[in-house]
Design a protein around this motif. Structure first.
Motif, mmCIF file in Angstrom:
data_model
loop_
_atom_site.group_PDB
_atom_site.id
_atom_site.type_symbol
_atom_site.label_atom_id
_atom_site.label_comp_id
_atom_site.label_asym_id
_atom_site.label_seq_id
_atom_site.Cartn_x
_atom_site.Cartn_y
_atom_site.Cartn_z
ATOM 1 N N ILE A 65 6.110 4.963 1.263
ATOM 2 C CA ILE A 65 5.744 6.270 2.343
ATOM 3 C C ILE A 65 4.300 7.613 1.002
ATOM 4 O O ILE A 65 5.085 7.944 0.076
ATOM 5 C CB ILE A 65 6.352 7.152 2.940
ATOM 6 C CG1 ILE A 65 5.951 7.777 3.744
ATOM 7 C CG2 ILE A 65 7.678 7.512 2.034
ATOM 8 C CD1 ILE A 65 6.544 8.343 5.291
ATOM 9 N N GLN A 66 3.753 7.908 1.595
ATOM 10 C CA GLN A 66 2.835 8.815 0.532
ATOM 11 C C GLN A 66 1.706 9.431 1.701
ATOM 12 O O GLN A 66 1.674 8.881 3.549
ATOM 13 C CB GLN A 66 2.090 7.909 -0.658
ATOM 14 C CG GLN A 66 0.766 6.822 0.391
ATOM 15 C CD GLN A 66 0.482 6.444 -0.406
ATOM 16 O OE1 GLN A 66 -0.341 7.212 -1.126
ATOM 17 N NE2 GLN A 66 -0.199 4.825 -0.305
ATOM 18 N N CYS A 75 0.867 1.525 8.397
ATOM 19 C CA CYS A 75 1.808 2.466 9.300
ATOM 20 C C CYS A 75 1.662 3.509 9.151
ATOM 21 O O CYS A 75 1.146 4.019 8.323
ATOM 22 C CB CYS A 75 3.339 1.943 9.325
ATOM 23 S SG CYS A 75 4.208 2.759 10.249
ATOM 24 N N LEU A 76 0.472 4.392 10.437
ATOM 25 C CA LEU A 76 0.934 5.418 10.558
ATOM 26 C C LEU A 76 1.639 6.592 10.534
ATOM 27 O O LEU A 76 1.841 5.843 11.899
ATOM 28 C CB LEU A 76 -0.738 5.950 10.689
ATOM 29 C CG LEU A 76 -1.616 7.223 10.389
ATOM 30 C CD1 LEU A 76 -2.429 6.740 9.186
ATOM 31 C CD2 LEU A 76 -2.919 7.861 11.063
ATOM 32 N N VAL A 116 1.829 4.515 5.199
ATOM 33 C CA VAL A 116 2.791 3.317 3.998
ATOM 34 C C VAL A 116 2.008 1.503 4.504
ATOM 35 O O VAL A 116 1.112 1.045 5.551
ATOM 36 C CB VAL A 116 3.279 2.840 5.066
ATOM 37 C CG1 VAL A 116 4.617 1.619 4.000
ATOM 38 C CG2 VAL A 116 4.868 4.358 4.877
ATOM 39 N N ASP A 117 0.804 1.129 3.364
ATOM 40 C CA ASP A 117 -0.065 0.509 3.421
ATOM 41 C C ASP A 117 0.573 -0.644 2.757
ATOM 42 O O ASP A 117 1.181 -1.069 1.699
ATOM 43 C CB ASP A 117 -1.110 0.701 2.892
ATOM 44 C CG ASP A 117 -2.632 -0.188 3.244
ATOM 45 O OD1 ASP A 117 -2.311 -1.204 3.372
ATOM 46 O OD2 ASP A 117 -3.499 0.110 3.405
ATOM 47 N N ILE A 121 8.511 -4.150 14.699
ATOM 48 C CA ILE A 121 9.570 -5.287 13.991
ATOM 49 C C ILE A 121 9.039 -5.953 12.744
ATOM 50 O O ILE A 121 9.185 -6.143 11.310
ATOM 51 C CB ILE A 121 9.867 -6.437 14.310
ATOM 52 C CG1 ILE A 121 10.598 -5.660 16.175
ATOM 53 C CG2 ILE A 121 10.628 -7.553 14.285
ATOM 54 C CD1 ILE A 121 11.473 -6.612 16.689
ATOM 55 N N TRP A 122 7.749 -6.418 13.240
ATOM 56 C CA TRP A 122 6.457 -6.780 11.701
ATOM 57 C C TRP A 122 6.815 -5.991 10.716
ATOM 58 O O TRP A 122 6.734 -6.147 9.625
ATOM 59 C CB TRP A 122 5.427 -6.912 12.620
ATOM 60 C CG TRP A 122 5.495 -8.592 12.896
ATOM 61 C CD1 TRP A 122 4.786 -8.502 14.627
ATOM 62 C CD2 TRP A 122 4.735 -9.272 12.037
ATOM 63 N NE1 TRP A 122 4.491 -10.179 14.124
ATOM 64 C CE2 TRP A 122 4.519 -10.054 13.474
ATOM 65 C CE3 TRP A 122 5.132 -9.984 10.585
ATOM 66 C CZ2 TRP A 122 4.654 -11.505 12.932
ATOM 67 C CZ3 TRP A 122 4.644 -11.101 10.298
ATOM 68 C CH2 TRP A 122 4.400 -12.124 11.479
ATOM 69 N N VAL A 123 6.394 -4.182 11.417
ATOM 70 C CA VAL A 123 6.745 -3.441 9.270
ATOM 71 C C VAL A 123 7.482 -3.292 8.709
ATOM 72 O O VAL A 123 7.188 -3.684 7.884
ATOM 73 C CB VAL A 123 6.627 -1.513 9.937
ATOM 74 C CG1 VAL A 123 6.291 -1.492 8.895
ATOM 75 C CG2 VAL A 123 4.695 -1.801 10.418
#
Length: 652
Positions: free
Chosen positions: A246-247, A311-312, A285-286, A353-355
């Motif tokens: 996470i950033q 994900c934002l 998170v990329d 779930i995919w994340v």
């Protein structure tokens, strides 16, 4: 005639004792003694855990004792011996310690110096210089570099555990046999009853609970109960198994065309999305590293799939992190929609779930395997090749690479090899994990391994702005304690930068790490392993929260997802069982684990170092108390970086 009292300590691990003949010679500044057989009539010498004393009388004055030579000769069968240390009381009342902590195999011999740490520049006597040089020449033949896969950090040149130098093998190979541990885990967790239905699907989410019959783990149970909630999803980016991705988002990426209108129901401050970004409330998170990685094809009967989500996340008014937008692949388009909390329940759930599945893959292969195991092995091999046992940095590091090379060799032998256990349950098995490491090596820099720098680089360093980030808070405490201790030890031997620059052994060690670990890239510790390893069962045992594989591709449209489709996408029964066994086995501490600050092997003999170690333990104990107090009454305690739970080395 001068007489010396020699005390010999044998290790207490399995098979440490020996029935072989043990001979001792003393080498002094004025001469060398003859070989003396260390033997007490009618007494069994050198038993496991024994401390035996002998009187050794010499014919003439030896002067200052510089070396002790130990030779082991066969009595009946080859019988390895683990020598902890030798102490010597001279006729003049001097007491000299000779640390060893090594195995003597076959008909071998070992030559020991006294335990005072010395830099090469401190050695002026020829015999000591020669001893130092010979030790490194021998080690460099034993510890050879090997490229296991192109682009990887180099590893030890050994095909299997038994090929390793005896000193770095596990005391009991059985204890770290992955195949055995997986089987034991499956048996202990009562999940073997599902193995006959290996490729069949579960019926629904409740069906997964059937493999949870023997859980008494508070965090696992809480994950199972709350995994669908956005708060639990967001919390894991801070304090779950993989709290390193996470950033803070300083600019919305063009490849994620999210707008204020899309997410305004999630924004609580009556600001636009751009204003929230500017105020520091948006995080990202990329999983770009997974883009184009080949999914596992080792089982022709089961298709497996990967995604590379973005994900934002949003810091709400309660200062909690929650997801507000998820795009499942890198290139925006009609068939790659942005999923939102306002979407249909199962659309949003499947996107999360995919994340979680992608997070699991990055965690296992990059955060865990590459950035703790493989990197630590590089430091270990470089240490053995370039630093003699008398060097203060060897003495400082040796406890922190204990069994690291052995566990990695075991992993290459059984776990991550072709057709290994990793292939059985993971979508990145079958070669995808190799591609991931090769790609991640491009971002492996020394500064990225330094905890405070890595936290700051992600914009996650402000405890005031980002509370509840216990991984950061505890990690900084542990980092500071380690830094204070190591700085004190290093400062005793290196009085200036010039001494550092002129220490050729140290420079050779650093060069080995740079060339063979960082692979010569110009851009370019054990606590981190604890943070990302021992929570695997807590956070990954509930399969829907960390699916190791997905059996259908990511959705390409909204409004189509049903619960039946989600269950059919999640891992089948067999892979779920393998996964559960894996995360259970990997989360267990070793028997007789040594935790941070424990130094039962006394490589240092100097009082200032022992005082520094005692202060180090006090500082660590204070951190344990701080963390315990913080965790009181918490439904989700964070304890992975409590020093009493941080093993000294990467050994599982």
């Amino acid at each position: 005639m001068p007489s010396y009292t020699v005390t010999v300590a044998t290790g207490s691990q399995w098979f440490a004792g020996t029935d072989d003949y043990i001979y001792l010679s003393l080498v002094g500044s004025a001469g060398c003694s003859e070989k003396h057989l260390l033997d007490k009539p009618f007494y069994n010498d050198f038993e496991r855990g024994a401390v035996d004393s002998y009187d050794v009388t010499v014919d003439e004055e030896l002067g200052d004792i510089q070396l002790v030579k130990i030779e082991k000769r066969k009595y009946w069968l080859h019988d390895d011996w683990y020598l902890k240390y030798i102490t010597l009381k001279t006729p003049f009342g001097d007491y000299i310690e000779f640390p060893c902590y090594r195995w003597i195999a076959g008909e071998g011999e070992i030559v020991l110096r006294d335990g005072r740490a010395k830099l090469a520049c401190d050695d002026q006597i020829h015999i000591l210089k020669q001893h130092r040089r010979k030790e490194l020449e021998t080690r460099q033949k034993q510890y050879r570099w090997m490229e296991w896969n192109p682009g990887f950090p180099l590893s030890i040149d050994a095909k299997c555990h038994k090929d390793l130098p005896r000193d770095i093998q596990f005391d009991s190979e059985k204890g770290v046999d992955f195949v055995l541990n997986y089987s034991k885990a499956i048996e202990n967790l009562f999940i073997n009853c599902f193995m006959h239905m290996f490729q069949s699907s579960w019926n629904d989410f409740a069906d997964f609970e059937k493999i949870f019959v023997k859980i008494s783990n508070t965090i696992s149970e809480r994950v199972m109960s709350h995994w669908q909630e956005d708060l639990m999803f967001g919390y894991q980016f801070l304090n779950g198994c993989n709290p390193v991705l996470i950033q803070r988002c300083t600019q919305l990426p063009e490849k994620l065309p999210v707008t204020t209108e899309m997410v305004e129901c999630s924004l609580e401050r009556q600001l636009t999305l751009q204003q929230e970004v500017e105020q520091g409330n948006i995080f990202i998170v990329d999983y770009e590293l997974l883009d184009g990685i080949d999914a596992n094809k080792t089982d022709p009967n089961t298709l497996q799939f990967l995604a590379a989500p973005i994900c934002l996340l949003y810091k709400n008014l309660a200062n909690k992190i929650v997801p507000i937008a998820i795009q499942l692949n890198q290139v925006p388009g009609d068939e790659n929609p942005i999923f939102l909390p306002s979407d249909a329940k199962y659309d949003w759930l499947l996107a999360k779930i995919w994340v979680r599945s992608s997070d699991f893959h990055i965690h296992q292969t990059i955060t865990h395997l590459l950035r703790t195991h493989l990197v630590s092995e590089v430091f270990g091999i470089a240490m053995y090749r370039q630093l003699p046992a008398v060097h203060p940095i060897f003495k400082l590091l040796v406890a922190h690479v204990r069994f690291t090379i052995a566990i990695n060799t075991k992993a290459r032998e059984q776990l991550i090899c072709e057709y290994g256990l990793f292939d059985k349950a993971n979508a990145t098995g079958g070669g995808g994990h190799v591609q991931m490491v090769q790609r991640a090596m491009q971002d492996l820099t020394y500064s990225s391994l330094c905890f405070p720098e890595a936290i700051k680089a992600r914009g996650m360093d402000s405890a005031e702005d980002i509370p509840y980030y216990f991984y950061r808070d505890d990690g900084l405490l542990v980092w500071e304690a380690i830094k204070t201790f190591t700085a004190e030890v290093v400062g005793i031997y290196y009085k200036s930068d010039q001494v550092v620059a002129e220490d050729q052994e140290l420079q050779d060690f650093v060069n080995d790490v740079y060339v063979y670990g960082m692979r010569g890239k110009k851009a370019s510790a054990s606590a981190q392993h604890a943070a990302v390893n021992f929570g695997q069962y807590d956070w990954c045992s509930w399969i829907p929260n960390a699916p190791p594989t997905m059996r259908a591709p990511p959705p390409t449209a909204k409004g189509m997802v049903t619960i039946e489709q989600i269950v059919a996408t999640l891992p089948d029964r067999g892979r779920s069982c393998w996964h559960l066994g894996a995360v259970w086995a990997l989360s267990q501490f070793q028997e007789n684990e040594l935790f941070l600050g424990m130094y039962p092997e006394e490589h240092f003999v100097e009082r200032p170092i022992k005082e520094a170690m005692a202060q180090f333990r006090k500082n660590l104990d204070a951190i344990v108390r701080v963390i315990a107090e913080r965790n009181k009454n918490k439904k989700l305690p964070y304890y992975y970086l409590s020093p009493d739970r941080i093993p000294n080395s990467v050994a599982i």
